[in-house]
Design an enzyme around this catalytic site. Structure first.
Site, mmCIF file in Angstrom:
data_model
loop_
_atom_site.group_PDB
_atom_site.id
_atom_site.type_symbol
_atom_site.label_atom_id
_atom_site.label_comp_id
_atom_site.label_asym_id
_atom_site.label_seq_id
_atom_site.Cartn_x
_atom_site.Cartn_y
_atom_site.Cartn_z
ATOM 1 N N ARG A 125 -18.604 5.168 -2.078
ATOM 2 C CA ARG A 125 -17.780 6.084 -1.290
ATOM 3 C C ARG A 125 -16.301 6.001 -1.692
ATOM 4 N NH1 ARG A 125 -17.800 10.731 1.897
ATOM 5 N NH2 ARG A 125 -15.865 10.736 3.054
ATOM 6 N N GLU A 126 -15.826 4.798 -1.937
ATOM 7 C CA GLU A 126 -14.397 4.599 -2.182
ATOM 8 C C GLU A 126 -13.943 5.146 -3.532
ATOM 9 O OE1 GLU A 126 -12.071 3.731 -0.257
ATOM 10 O OE2 GLU A 126 -12.906 2.549 1.369
ATOM 11 N N SER A 127 -14.697 4.861 -4.595
ATOM 12 C CA SER A 127 -14.202 5.182 -5.941
ATOM 13 C C SER A 127 -15.236 5.828 -6.842
ATOM 14 C CB SER A 127 -13.728 3.895 -6.621
ATOM 15 O OG SER A 127 -14.851 3.049 -6.881
#
Length: 328
Positions: A188-190
């Protein structure tokens, strides 16, 4: 917003039935309609709706499957046609993207890849995603498969790859957190891009804010990381996994609250707890005041469930990650 926080199920049902037809057909509202119907005693109709929504490998699809008592539709599907993959590999824009990627010129590589995708139909995009995966270019593979996903094109091994698997499993074990959850956060983050930074200043695979990274490094007796250090996968995952372990401990092992805290900060999450009693976690997630954090929680919990299956061949039920949320 629906009155689900008060659990006034009659009003919830009325609010959904007042929506335009196409909105009512969205899986989110079908899920909540079934939740309301079940609470109002119409359990058979609720179960039928959940069984229908359970066909999708999504957050609401998995919650619906748990409520209907059916299995998730997690499976690997046939690989794309090799002839098509080979044809995609011959396209000049794709070849330029690969050349830039192999030289470590990631921004130029991503730009070329985006150009290459513009005139591709869904089967070609799917083939391109497999091609990127074969090159080890996991972020393009995952993102491209995300774009191509539709009925019959959900290639989970490409959309949910397992880069740095040994390191992730080792770090997760050391912090007493689940590898699948850590993968869910990174996805989700990167989307596994070690070199990216956000407009707010978060850096690398697990999108750490420099201040958070410094605090965690101090606790681990590591030197304070420079911005460039946070673009090193090993350093970023070491600090990110420790911070995940920290927020999980702070919220007594509640993965829902820890996930929200990783995104919005522990202070805010404490303020969002119910005043008293307990709130079912699905209600708590969907009534978080920040849209970004609501969507983040749904995505990470859904991804963690798929990554569990990718790692072990079986998925821990999504609802098992979502214990009731206790009052602050």
């Amino acid at each position: 917003a629906l009155p689900i926080c008060q659990q006034n199920w009659g009003r919830v049902l009325k609010a959904i039935e007042a929506m335009p037809r196409d909105e009512q057909a969205e899986e989110e509202w079908r899920y909540w309609r079934a939740r309301a119907l079940e609470q109002l005693g119409q359990t058979e109709l609720a179960k039928q709706i959940w069984q229908d929504v359970a066909g999708d490998v999504t957050y609401y699809g998995m919650l619906s499957a748990d409520r209907a008592g059916v299995s998730y539709r997690l499976s690997y599907i046939n690989l794309p046609d090799d002839v098509l993959v080979a044809a995609i590999a011959q396209r000049p824009t794709v070849q330029r993207a690969r050349e830039f990627y192999s030289q470590g010129l990631l921004n130029e590589a991503r730009r070329e890849w985006l150009t290459a995708l513009r005139d591709m139909d869904l089967p070609s995009q799917r083939a391109a995603a497999h091609l990127a995966a074969r090159w080890g270019w996991m972020d393009r593979a995952a993102i491209t498969m995300g774009k191509a996903r539709n009925a019959g094109m959900e290639d989970l091994e490409v959309r949910f790859p397992l880069p740095w698997r040994d390191e992730v499993e080792r770090l997760a074990r050391g912090e007493s957190i689940e590898s699948g959850w850590m993968y869910g956060v990174m996805r989700r983050e990167s989307v596994f891009m070690p070199d990216i930074g956000s407009s707010a200043g978060a850096q690398g695979l697990m999108q750490l804010m420099p201040g958070t990274a410094k605090d965690v490094a101090r606790k681990l007796a590591m030197p304070a990381p420079a911005k460039s250090d946070l673009h090193d996968p090993e350093t970023n995952m070491r600090l990110g996994s420790a911070y995940l372990g920290d927020v999980l401990e702070r919220f007594d092992g509640n993965q829902v609250l820890a996930t929200a805290a990783y995104n919005a900060g522990p202070g805010r999450v404490k303020r969002w707890l119910p005043d008293e009693g307990h709130l079912p976690a699905d209600i708590w997630v969907d009534t978080v005041p920040f849209t970004e954090t609501r969507e983040y929680c749904r995505a990470v919990l859904h991804y963690a469930t798929v990554f569990d299956w990718r790692l072990d061949g079986e998925a821990k039920p999504l609802s098992a990650r979502m214990p009731n949320v206790a009052g602050g």
